[in-house]
Design an enzyme around this catalytic site. Structure first.
Site, short mmCIF file in Angstrom:
data_model
loop_
_atom_site.label_atom_id
_atom_site.label_comp_id
_atom_site.label_asym_id
_atom_site.label_seq_id
_atom_site.Cartn_x
_atom_site.Cartn_y
_atom_site.Cartn_z
N ASN A 187 -40.54 10.59 2.51
CA ASN A 187 -39.91 9.27 2.56
C ASN A 187 -40.65 8.42 1.53
O ASN A 187 -41.74 7.90 1.80
CB ASN A 187 -40.01 8.64 3.95
CG ASN A 187 -39.26 7.31 4.01
OD1 ASN A 187 -38.84 6.77 2.98
ND2 ASN A 187 -39.10 6.77 5.21
N GLU B 82 -35.75 15.01 1.55
CA GLU B 82 -35.87 13.55 1.46
C GLU B 82 -35.40 12.95 2.79
O GLU B 82 -34.38 13.37 3.32
CB GLU B 82 -34.99 13.03 0.32
CG GLU B 82 -34.97 11.52 0.22
CD GLU B 82 -33.97 11.00 -0.82
OE1 GLU B 82 -33.83 11.64 -1.89
OE2 GLU B 82 -33.33 9.98 -0.54
N ARG C 202 -26.64 0.04 3.84
CA ARG C 202 -27.44 -1.11 3.43
C ARG C 202 -27.07 -1.54 2.00
O ARG C 202 -26.01 -1.21 1.50
CB ARG C 202 -28.93 -0.77 3.59
CG ARG C 202 -29.29 -0.41 5.05
CD ARG C 202 -30.76 -0.11 5.21
NE ARG C 202 -31.58 -1.28 4.94
CZ ARG C 202 -32.90 -1.23 4.70
NH1 ARG C 202 -33.54 -0.06 4.74
NH2 ARG C 202 -33.58 -2.33 4.47
N ARG D 153 -42.96 -4.62 10.26
CA ARG D 153 -42.03 -4.85 9.14
C ARG D 153 -40.57 -4.76 9.61
O ARG D 153 -40.17 -3.73 10.18
CB ARG D 153 -42.30 -3.74 8.11
CG ARG D 153 -41.30 -3.62 7.04
CD ARG D 153 -41.46 -2.32 6.26
NE ARG D 153 -40.60 -2.36 5.09
CZ ARG D 153 -40.20 -1.31 4.42
NH1 ARG D 153 -40.59 -0.10 4.77
NH2 ARG D 153 -39.43 -1.45 3.37
N HIS E 33 -35.07 9.20 5.34
CA HIS E 33 -35.17 7.76 5.53
C HIS E 33 -34.99 7.44 7.00
O HIS E 33 -34.19 8.08 7.69
CB HIS E 33 -34.11 7.03 4.70
CG HIS E 33 -34.25 7.32 3.25
ND1 HIS E 33 -35.23 6.76 2.48
CD2 HIS E 33 -33.59 8.19 2.45
CE1 HIS E 33 -35.15 7.25 1.25
NE2 HIS E 33 -34.17 8.14 1.20
N ALA F 49 -39.00 2.56 -1.27
CA ALA F 49 -38.21 2.02 -2.38
C ALA F 49 -38.33 2.87 -3.65
O ALA F 49 -37.43 2.84 -4.50
CB ALA F 49 -38.61 0.58 -2.66
N TYR G 9 -36.26 -1.16 11.09
CA TYR G 9 -37.13 0.01 11.22
C TYR G 9 -37.68 0.25 12.62
O TYR G 9 -38.38 1.24 12.84
CB TYR G 9 -38.30 -0.11 10.21
CG TYR G 9 -37.81 -0.17 8.77
CD1 TYR G 9 -37.21 0.93 8.19
CD2 TYR G 9 -37.94 -1.33 8.02
CE1 TYR G 9 -36.74 0.87 6.88
CE2 TYR G 9 -37.48 -1.40 6.71
CZ TYR G 9 -36.88 -0.29 6.15
OH TYR G 9 -36.42 -0.34 4.85
N PRO H 80 -44.49 3.51 -0.04
CA PRO H 80 -44.87 2.10 0.08
C PRO H 80 -44.20 1.38 1.23
O PRO H 80 -43.02 1.59 1.51
CB PRO H 80 -44.43 1.49 -1.26
CG PRO H 80 -43.47 2.45 -1.85
CD PRO H 80 -43.87 3.81 -1.34
N ASN H 81 -45.01 0.55 1.87
CA ASN H 81 -44.60 -0.35 2.96
C ASN H 81 -44.35 0.37 4.28
O ASN H 81 -44.14 -0.28 5.30
CB ASN H 81 -43.37 -1.19 2.56
CG ASN H 81 -43.63 -2.00 1.30
OD1 ASN H 81 -44.62 -2.71 1.23
ND2 ASN H 81 -42.78 -1.87 0.31
C1 DQA Z 1 -36.57 3.59 3.63
C2 DQA Z 1 -35.34 2.97 2.92
C3 DQA Z 1 -35.73 2.40 1.56
O1 DQA Z 1 -34.59 1.84 0.93
C4 DQA Z 1 -36.77 1.31 1.75
O2 DQA Z 1 -37.18 0.82 0.50
C5 DQA Z 1 -37.94 1.75 2.56
C6 DQA Z 1 -37.70 2.58 3.75
C7 DQA Z 1 -36.24 4.10 5.02
O3 DQA Z 1 -37.02 4.89 5.54
O4 DQA Z 1 -35.23 3.69 5.62
O5 DQA Z 1 -39.07 1.36 2.32
O6 DQA Z 1 -37.01 4.69 2.84
#
Ligand code: DQA
Length: 150
Positions: A75, A99, A108, A17, A101, A78, A22, A9-10
């Site tokens: 990835n 995994e 953070r 964003r 990020h 959240a 990012y 998501p996102n």
């Molecule tokens: C993320 C880190 C997560 O905490 C966050 O909710 C994201 C992006 C990252 O790629 O840094 O959506 O996974």
């Protein structure tokens, strides 16, 4: 060697964003960069993104059967921090998983320091932007190559 790269998501909003966290790159641009890197390293990359937990679960289930993948880079955004459904999906498929990020989640907010997925992955890479995904692809290739030799 084919790698399935799943973004949750996102992550479809990359480029607009929270650019200070990012960066400026869109998801399409980042995926193109990863695809080019993989090709240069003799790997194929296939990409999946969804904002929906169940769709991510299904993509993991179908890593081999639908995507023909030998490994997963995940990835989960959240969902990383609380999705037991995605955590349970990971051991359903017998391919290695990393995994990733984009940001350094450990630098953070505290809720981002917890991953419910990490224990079901071979490893975790975070904080290197698009390079987190590239490093994960190299790690998967090493795992698959070593397994082939065993
Ligand atoms: C993320 C880190 C997560 O905490 C966050 O909710 C994201 C992006 C990252 O790629 O840094 O959506 O996974």
């Amino acid at each position: 060697m084919k790698v399935l790269i799943i973004n949750g998501p996102n992550l479809d909003m990359l480029g607009s964003r929270e650019k200070e966290v990012y960066g400026e790159q869109t998801l399409a641009d980042m995926n193109a960069e990863i695809a080019e890197f993989c090709a240069a390293e003799g790997m194929d990359a296939v990409f999946f993104q969804s904002n929906c937990e169940g769709e991510i679960v299904t993509a993991i289930h179908e890593a081999r059967t639908r995507f023909g993948a030998d490994g997963i880079v995940l990835n989960a955004g959240a969902y990383t921090h609380y999705s037991r459904a995605i955590a349970d999906a990971l051991p359903c498929v017998r391919v290695p998983k990393v995994e990733v990020h984009i940001s350094n989640v450990h630098a953070r907010e505290e809720f981002r320091h917890v991953s419910v997925l990490a224990a079901n992955c071979n490893g975790v890479i975070c904080g290197f932007g698009a390079d987190s995904y590239k490093l994960a692809c190299l790690a998967l290739r090493n795992i698959v190559t070593k397994a082939g030799r065993a």
